[in-house]
Design a protein around this motif. Structure first.
Motif, PDB file in Angstrom:
ATOM      1  N   ASN A  36      70.823 -64.709  52.685  1.00 14.56           N
ATOM      2  CA  ASN A  36      70.391 -65.209  54.025  1.00 14.56           C
ATOM      3  C   ASN A  36      70.747 -66.723  53.926  1.00 14.56           C
ATOM      4  OD1 ASN A  36      68.563 -66.817  55.917  1.00 14.56           O
ATOM      5  ND2 ASN A  36      68.002 -64.588  56.428  1.00 14.56           N
ATOM      6  N   ASP A  37      71.325 -67.124  54.950  1.00 14.35           N
ATOM      7  CA  ASP A  37      72.061 -68.606  55.229  1.00 14.35           C
ATOM      8  C   ASP A  37      70.786 -69.650  55.217  1.00 14.35           C
ATOM      9  OD1 ASP A  37      74.573 -67.724  55.004  1.00 14.35           O
ATOM     10  OD2 ASP A  37      74.921 -67.900  57.075  1.00 14.35           O
ATOM     11  N   TYR A  38      69.444 -69.175  55.771  1.00  8.91           N
ATOM     12  CA  TYR A  38      68.488 -70.061  56.137  1.00  8.91           C
ATOM     13  C   TYR A  38      67.396 -70.098  55.139  1.00  8.91           C
ATOM     14  CZ  TYR A  38      71.027 -69.983  60.410  1.00  8.91           C
ATOM     15  OH  TYR A  38      72.082 -70.041  61.448  1.00  8.91           O
ATOM     16  N   ASP A  39      67.192 -69.028  54.281  1.00  3.45           N
ATOM     17  CA  ASP A  39      66.150 -68.903  53.411  1.00  3.45           C
ATOM     18  C   ASP A  39      66.462 -67.923  52.328  1.00  3.45           C
ATOM     19  OD1 ASP A  39      63.545 -68.377  52.107  1.00  3.45           O
ATOM     20  OD2 ASP A  39      62.613 -68.090  54.084  1.00  3.45           O
ATOM     21  N   MET A  40      66.619 -68.470  51.265  1.00  2.00           N
ATOM     22  CA  MET A  40      66.724 -67.772  50.031  1.00  2.00           C
ATOM     23  C   MET A  40      65.866 -66.554  49.469  1.00  2.00           C
ATOM     24  SD  MET A  40      68.783 -70.392  47.427  1.00  2.00           S
ATOM     25  CE  MET A  40      67.958 -70.070  46.095  1.00  2.00           C
ATOM     26  N   GLU A  41      64.651 -66.909  50.020  1.00  2.00           N
ATOM     27  CA  GLU A  41      63.652 -66.012  49.803  1.00  2.00           C
ATOM     28  C   GLU A  41      63.474 -65.007  51.171  1.00  2.00           C
ATOM     29  OE1 GLU A  41      60.911 -68.269  46.618  1.00  2.00           O
ATOM     30  OE2 GLU A  41      60.813 -69.087  48.600  1.00  2.00           O
ATOM     31  N   ALA A  42      64.297 -64.834  51.783  1.00  2.00           N
ATOM     32  CA  ALA A  42      64.167 -64.221  53.056  1.00  2.00           C
ATOM     33  C   ALA A  42      63.658 -62.752  52.717  1.00  2.00           C
ATOM     34  CB  ALA A  42      65.190 -64.252  53.993  1.00  2.00           C
ATOM     35  N   ILE A  43      62.967 -62.080  53.463  1.00  2.00           N
ATOM     36  CA  ILE A  43      62.554 -60.608  53.342  1.00  2.00           C
ATOM     37  C   ILE A  43      62.501 -60.038  54.872  1.00  2.00           C
ATOM     38  CG2 ILE A  43      60.883 -59.135  52.852  1.00  2.00           C
ATOM     39  CD1 ILE A  43      59.620 -61.013  50.754  1.00  2.00           C
ATOM     40  N   ARG A  44      63.776 -59.315  54.872  1.00  2.00           N
ATOM     41  CA  ARG A  44      64.111 -58.728  56.251  1.00  2.00           C
ATOM     42  C   ARG A  44      63.132 -57.402  56.397  1.00  2.00           C
ATOM     43  NH1 ARG A  44      69.122 -57.253  55.298  1.00  2.00           N
ATOM     44  NH2 ARG A  44      68.477 -54.902  54.895  1.00  2.00           N
TER      45      ARG A  44
END
Length: 117
Positions: A36-44
């Protein structure tokens, strides 16, 4: 030893289908999104019939009190894991991570909307 229940806030739903597809008791799929370009810890968040439907909140402005942020939850879940919607209050969705036992129970429940891909 009993596993601690992990609650989290779902946000960014208006970027997708809004709050309408979410129902109390809905099974949701959590997918880590390290690219994810905005958050390396993003959880979809994905819903069975709606696909990509939001993200686990990761900001002090969007995480409901008493719930985990994506950053705090990231190392506690698998790359793909499952949760269940517990509360919906206006445009805030609170869900919990399903334990192995709860996940097995949902898989064996013919009325469950769990989606295994």
């Amino acid at each position: 030893m009993e596993e601690k229940e992990l609650y989290f806030t779902i946000n960014a739903v208006n970027m997708f289908h809004g709050i309408k597809p979410y129902k109390i008791g809905s099974i949701i799929k959590l997918v880590k999104e390290p690219e994810n370009d905005y958050d390396m810890e993003a959880i979809r968040i994905e819903l069975r019939y709606a696909g990509k439907s939001g993200y686990v909140a990761n900001s002090v402005k969007t995480v409901a009190k008493g719930t985990y942020s994506a950053g705090r939850l990231y190392d506690k879940i698998l790359d793909e894991d499952y949760g269940k919607v517990i509360f919906i209050i206006q445009d805030t969705i609170i869900a919990k991570i399903l334990t192995k036992e709860e996940l097995t129970k949902e898989k064996n429940n013919p009325d469950s909307d769990i989606n295994f891909i």
